[in-house]
Design an enzyme around this catalytic site. Sequence first.
Site, PDB file in Angstrom:
ATOM      1  N   HIS A 196      -3.729  -1.717   6.745  1.00 29.35           N
ATOM      2  CA  HIS A 196      -2.809  -1.332   7.819  1.00 29.35           C
ATOM      3  C   HIS A 196      -2.392  -2.560   8.633  1.00 29.35           C
ATOM      4  CE1 HIS A 196      -2.321   2.934   7.577  1.00 29.35           C
ATOM      5  NE2 HIS A 196      -3.612   3.212   7.681  1.00 29.35           N
TER       6      HIS A 196
ATOM      7  N   ASP B  28      -3.441   2.770   1.092  1.00 31.93           N
ATOM      8  CA  ASP B  28      -4.316   3.154  -0.025  1.00 31.93           C
ATOM      9  C   ASP B  28      -4.152   2.176  -1.176  1.00 31.93           C
ATOM     10  OD1 ASP B  28      -5.195   5.330   1.401  1.00 31.93           O
ATOM     11  OD2 ASP B  28      -4.001   6.810   0.287  1.00 31.93           O
TER      12      ASP B  28
ATOM     13  N   GLU C  73       0.324   5.381   4.945  1.00 34.09           N
ATOM     14  CA  GLU C  73      -0.976   5.730   4.387  1.00 34.09           C
ATOM     15  C   GLU C  73      -1.028   5.426   2.890  1.00 34.09           C
ATOM     16  OE1 GLU C  73      -4.019   7.176   5.984  1.00 34.09           O
ATOM     17  OE2 GLU C  73      -2.855   5.902   7.300  1.00 34.09           O
TER      18      GLU C  73
ATOM     19  N   HIS D 202      -8.919  -0.122   3.498  1.00 37.12           N
ATOM     20  CA  HIS D 202      -7.747   0.660   3.917  1.00 37.12           C
ATOM     21  C   HIS D 202      -7.288   0.234   5.312  1.00 37.12           C
ATOM     22  CE1 HIS D 202      -5.275   4.396   4.269  1.00 37.12           C
ATOM     23  NE2 HIS D 202      -5.583   4.256   5.554  1.00 37.12           N
ATOM     24  N   GLU D 203      -8.235   0.067   6.246  1.00 35.98           N
ATOM     25  CA  GLU D 203      -7.870  -0.330   7.612  1.00 35.98           C
ATOM     26  C   GLU D 203      -7.357  -1.765   7.651  1.00 35.98           C
ATOM     27  OE1 GLU D 203      -7.589   1.919   9.761  1.00 35.98           O
ATOM     28  OE2 GLU D 203      -8.690   3.489   8.697  1.00 35.98           O
TER      29      GLU D 203
END
Length: 480
Positions: A137, A202, A198, A133-134
Amino acid sequence: MPSIVHFLLAALLVVASLAVPPAHSSGVSLPDLGEASGGVLTPAEERELGRSLLREVRRSAPLVTDPEIVFYVDSLGRQLLANAPSADGPFYFLTIDNSQVNAFAMPGGIIGIHAGLMLEVRDEAELAAVVAHEIAHVTQRHLARMFARGRDINFTTGLAILAGILASAVDPTLGSAIITGGVAGGIQQQINFTRANEAEADRAGMQILQGTGFDPNAMADFFERLQELSRGVGDQVPEYLRTHPVTLDRITDARNRANQMTASDTRNRGPEFQWMQARMQALQDPRRTLERFRATDTPSPQQRYGAAVAYLERGEPGRAREQLERLDAADAPGLTLELAFAALLREEGEHSAALERLEDLDAVYPGHPVIRERLARVHRDLGQPDRAIRILSDMIRREAAPNPELLRLQADIADAAGYIAISREAMAEYFFHRAQYEEAVRQFEAGMDASDASERDRQRIEDKRDTARQTAREAREDRR
């Protein structure tokens, strides 16, 4: 192009969104850095920013420095990166020595995983879900877009929020108070990741999980785990929930997407995760680890290993040996158990035996950073500084952003051996890669003046000194 320090402070405002509650829950609102469709840093700007941010984080944040845990987290990150589209620039995976359940991403590919998160996830797939997930980003350019819109952020407010970020590593309440004070001075809008960001992270993260061979259901499973941890704790919710709010819709969306994927049900690629989780627990709290171990009638191999690590941490090699010798090699990752025995031999003062064991491992796993670092330490113990320095110099040359811990070790070994020029140069680089530029300049100059410095040494050190001096000058100018 605006100076890198101005960039850095604006980026830290973005990172501050990872350390404070969302605006609707706290009354604190942070600056709007724009929509994802707006301006964006160029890849070159983001890489430059990432290198500077990395030095600042290494100076300011409490980092886990245990080589085995550092290697494990980095290896997991690299495997996920191999299946992440658009992961073109450098990435740095850091483990933060903090008990909060949290993780963060920063511009330039910096991913931070808190020790508390590693201890609370139930399997490797859940940990991989957070890391993926990070990573998303960064690869989806969320940070670069947000940051590009923040170029005019007030410098003083940036310093206030930076102080809050650092304080949060020690006391989340204190950190939030400092950040609130800085924000109240004039910034009235929010910079937390948008819900769209977000959701996109995901989705992209689940694709990374799938490509790496993990069960994509781990994303929804981790969200549910966060909700479990938040029940009955009042305001003391996991920090990750403050910065990555989890709703029923978000869990449902993640579960539905996982069900549509043709995917593996793999939760652990091998035994390494459980053993590194046990190691982390033992290093974080040896006393509590041993209390739990003694209260268990039939400890698992991982619990027994954790007890051995805890005993070594407490300086009790005899009890550590008792536990290690009761482990079956078939149950443990081979390298993990071998490294534990090498550490035990060193603690017992059997340095020659430790060296022999590590050299055997080095032949099987050539260039493995944990083995090489341990070899350097044993060579130092045996009074062989030249060999230790050669090993460390080779390791440092191979790293795009040298690990300050290796530089400090090299400086200490060289200093003890009377190699003043080598010691001062390594110490200068240690300070430089921790954003302590003025001290780096002083150490480089001491290296140039060392009686054992050759003309070639002086020229090389002078070039590095000039770079450090210029960086220090830019840092001073941006703080005026």
